[in-house]
Scaffold this active site. Structure first.
Site, short mmCIF file in Angstrom:
data_model
loop_
_atom_site.label_atom_id
_atom_site.label_comp_id
_atom_site.label_asym_id
_atom_site.label_seq_id
_atom_site.Cartn_x
_atom_site.Cartn_y
_atom_site.Cartn_z
N ALA A 167 6.43 2.07 4.50
CA ALA A 167 7.76 2.44 4.09
C ALA A 167 8.53 3.36 4.79
O ALA A 167 7.85 4.50 5.26
CB ALA A 167 7.35 2.41 2.47
N GLY B 234 2.71 1.02 3.49
CA GLY B 234 3.38 -0.14 3.11
C GLY B 234 3.00 -1.25 4.16
O GLY B 234 3.15 -2.48 3.66
N GLU C 235 -0.25 -2.86 3.49
CA GLU C 235 0.05 -3.51 2.23
C GLU C 235 0.59 -4.87 2.41
O GLU C 235 0.26 -6.02 1.80
CB GLU C 235 0.75 -2.80 1.29
CG GLU C 235 -0.13 -1.49 0.67
CD GLU C 235 0.70 -0.54 -0.04
OE1 GLU C 235 1.92 0.18 0.34
OE2 GLU C 235 0.46 -0.20 -1.06
N GLU D 139 -0.44 7.44 2.52
CA GLU D 139 0.51 8.12 1.63
C GLU D 139 0.11 9.47 0.88
O GLU D 139 0.87 10.38 0.73
CB GLU D 139 0.80 6.91 0.26
CG GLU D 139 1.47 5.79 0.65
CD GLU D 139 0.64 4.66 1.29
OE1 GLU D 139 -0.60 4.90 1.50
OE2 GLU D 139 1.10 3.53 1.05
#
Ligand code: HXC
Length: 258
Positions: free
Chosen positions: A65, A109, A112, A132
């Site tokens: 992200a 992300g 993911e 993260e």
């Protein structure tokens, strides 16, 4: 439709979606995830499309992200917007098969997103990780749940707690990816696999996808019942007769999605 953070191209019944924010290693910001959700929904609704491939660049599928976008956010911002949940729900509700073709970094992300797809084909350059923890946060787009189911608790826990990356060989060994191919051939191989799926009966493909995904949501006995009912239902299709007749007549089947 014109997009600014992804590129899409549909050929031979397969839509290729390329994440395209090269300056940020395809970091997932609101615009990119919004465009991706829109493009996937459009492909799902388009009768000409029978399979979808999502890829990134040689260097990165997606490096996570977008940290710049997240850096100023507060708890209230994230909680009240349910950050990226709507996009994730759209992506995981797509009924047509989606292959992630991953080269380079698939982090946070990005890892993911790859795991939200139906399966992952990796280039030998792929690196998966949930780093993260190094930012003082944790995974938020399914990484704690999906990575654990792919690779087991021990490896998933180590990756989430230390942020270490997994290379392509380890990812294949651990069951995270279906196979590893040379980086130069990644997209060609993924399109080839998608093309093979596109030749099948779409009714059977969707039913099989739904039943495999069901195994993540329910008990064994409920899942087996769901599978059996779907299996029975496929005997109401012309494609079942055609598939079996073609086998017995030693010819290629002509599925018509009926
Ligand atoms: C924003 C990013 C980015 C990211 C890379 N960039 N990752 N920008 N968000 N996640 C940008 C860099 O700032 C840089 O921009 C450019 O991309 C190139 O990156 P470099 O770091 O210079 O490249 P390199 O040295 O090769 O290192 C590659 C890397 C590193 C190891 C992948 O970029 C990295 O560690 N990125 C962050 C990975 C990460 O922590 N991901 C998890 C994010 S949190 P400039 O402008 O400087 O050239 C997350 C949460 C998900 O994903 C849950 C959401 C609900």
């Amino acid at each position: 439709m014109a997009y600014s953070t992804i590129k899409t191209d549909t050929k031979n019944s397969v839509t290729l979606i390329r994440l395209d924010r090269p300056d940020a290693l395809n970091a997932l910001n609101s615009e990119l995830l919004g465009e991706l959700a829109t493009a996937l929904s459009a492909a799902d609704a388009d009768p000409k499309v029978r399979a979808i491939v999502i890829t990134g660049s040689e260097k990165a599928f997606a490096a996570g992200a977008d940290i710049k976008e997240m850096s100023e956010k507060t708890f209230a911002d994230m909680a009240l917007s349910d950050f990226f949940a709507a996009e994730a729900n759209t992506i995981t509700a797509i009924r047509k098969p989606i292959i992630a073709a991953v080269a380079g970094y698939a982090l946070g992300g990005g890892c993911e997103l790859a795991m939200m797809c139906d399966f992952i084909i990796a280039a030998d350059t792929a690196k998966f990780g949930q780093p993260e923890i190094n930012l003082g946060i944790m995974a938020g787009l399914g990484g704690t749940q999906r990575l654990t189911r792919f690779v087991g608790k021990s490896k998933a826990m180590e990756m989430h707690l230390t942020g270490r990356f997994m290379d392509a060989a380890e990812a294949e060994r651990s069951g995270l990816v279906s196979r590893v191919v040379p980086a130069a051939k990644l997209v060609e191989e993924a399109l080839d696999v998608a093309g093979k799926i596109a030749e099948k009966s779409q009714i059977a493909v969707m039913a099989a996808k739904e039943a495999v995904n069901r195994s993540y949501e329910t008990t064994m006995s409920e899942g087996l019942l769901f599978e059996r009912r779907s299996f029975h239902a496929l005997f109401a299709t012309d494609d079942q007769s055609e598939g079996m007749d073609a086998f017995l007549e030693k010819r290629a089947p002509q599925f018509r999605d009926k």
